[in-house]
Design an enzyme around this catalytic site. Sequence first.
Site, short mmCIF file in Angstrom:
data_model
loop_
_atom_site.label_atom_id
_atom_site.label_comp_id
_atom_site.label_asym_id
_atom_site.label_seq_id
_atom_site.Cartn_x
_atom_site.Cartn_y
_atom_site.Cartn_z
N PRO A 9 6.20 -1.22 12.10
CA PRO A 9 6.42 0.23 12.17
C PRO A 9 5.16 1.06 11.95
CG PRO A 9 7.39 -0.71 10.18
CD PRO A 9 7.01 -1.86 11.06
N ASN A 10 5.05 2.10 12.76
CA ASN A 10 3.99 3.11 12.70
C ASN A 10 2.63 2.63 13.21
OD1 ASN A 10 5.70 5.16 11.50
ND2 ASN A 10 5.67 3.86 9.68
N ARG A 17 -2.93 8.05 13.44
CA ARG A 17 -2.34 8.08 12.11
C ARG A 17 -3.39 7.88 11.01
NH1 ARG A 17 0.53 2.56 9.90
NH2 ARG A 17 1.43 3.53 8.06
N TYR A 22 -6.86 3.96 8.50
CA TYR A 22 -6.64 2.97 9.57
C TYR A 22 -7.66 3.01 10.71
CZ TYR A 22 -2.21 2.45 7.08
OH TYR A 22 -1.28 2.23 6.11
N ALA A 74 5.06 -1.39 6.61
CA ALA A 74 5.77 -1.19 5.35
C ALA A 74 6.90 -2.20 5.14
CB ALA A 74 6.32 0.23 5.28
N HIS A 77 6.61 -4.95 2.45
CA HIS A 77 6.92 -4.74 1.03
C HIS A 77 8.43 -4.73 0.75
CE1 HIS A 77 2.76 -3.65 1.37
NE2 HIS A 77 3.03 -2.58 2.08
N GLU A 95 -0.13 -13.23 7.69
CA GLU A 95 0.14 -11.83 7.36
C GLU A 95 -1.18 -11.06 7.35
OE1 GLU A 95 2.48 -11.06 3.75
OE2 GLU A 95 1.22 -9.31 3.38
N HIS A 97 -3.20 -7.13 7.14
CA HIS A 97 -3.21 -5.68 6.89
C HIS A 97 -4.59 -5.13 7.22
CE1 HIS A 97 0.67 -6.00 5.08
NE2 HIS A 97 0.23 -7.04 4.39
N SER A 99 -5.69 -2.14 6.03
CA SER A 99 -6.21 -1.58 4.78
C SER A 99 -6.15 -2.62 3.66
CB SER A 99 -5.39 -0.35 4.38
OG SER A 99 -4.06 -0.73 4.08
N ARG A 104 -4.48 0.42 -3.02
CA ARG A 104 -3.61 1.56 -2.72
C ARG A 104 -2.43 1.63 -3.70
NH1 ARG A 104 -2.37 1.55 3.49
NH2 ARG A 104 -1.75 3.69 2.95
C1 DQA Z 1 -0.47 -1.82 6.53
C2 DQA Z 1 -0.30 -1.55 5.04
C3 DQA Z 1 1.14 -1.17 4.73
O1 DQA Z 1 1.29 -0.91 3.34
C4 DQA Z 1 1.51 0.10 5.49
O2 DQA Z 1 2.86 0.42 5.25
C5 DQA Z 1 1.21 0.01 6.94
C6 DQA Z 1 -0.01 -0.64 7.37
C7 DQA Z 1 -1.95 -2.09 6.91
O3 DQA Z 1 -2.19 -2.61 7.98
O4 DQA Z 1 -2.86 -1.77 6.13
O5 DQA Z 1 1.95 0.53 7.78
O6 DQA Z 1 0.27 -2.96 6.87
#
Ligand code: DQA
Length: 138
Positions: A9-10, A17, A22, A74, A77, A95, A97, A99, A104
């Site tokens: 998502p997102n 964003r 990011y 997200a 989590h 997995e 990420h 960031s 954070r």
């Molecule tokens: C993320 C970190 C997540 O906490 C966040 O909700 C994201 C992006 C990252 O790529 O840093 O949507 O997965």
Amino acid sequence: MKIQIINGPNLNLLGVREKSIYGNSDFEAYLKELRKRYKNLTIDYYQSNVEGEIINKLHETGFTYDGIVLNAGAYTHTSIAIADAIAAINTPVIEVHISNVYKREEFRHSSMLAANCKGVIAGFGMDSYRLAIESLLK
Ligand code: DQA
């Protein structure tokens, strides 16, 4: 070698964003670079904002691909359902990420998925995806 990248998502809004977290690049531009760099690999890409669709993609690719690079956003989590899907398939999942989630908010420090993944890469910007691919090649 076939690798599936799944963004949750997102992450369709990368480059738009929260750029300070990011970055400025959209994923399609980065993907082009990745494919150029790894010409001998098949790198498929899927993005969805919908939890069940991410699970469907894990089922679809999780018995035939050599590796899956998953940024579940997200859902990382919160999602027991995605954790179960990772446990159910044979293909190793990394997995990822963009960031450094540990720098954070505290709710980002825990992952429902990590224990079912081969490993976790976080905090290297878009390069996190390349590092995940490198780990699958080894
Ligand atoms: C993320 C970190 C997540 O906490 C966040 O909700 C994201 C992006 C990252 O790529 O840093 O949507 O997965």
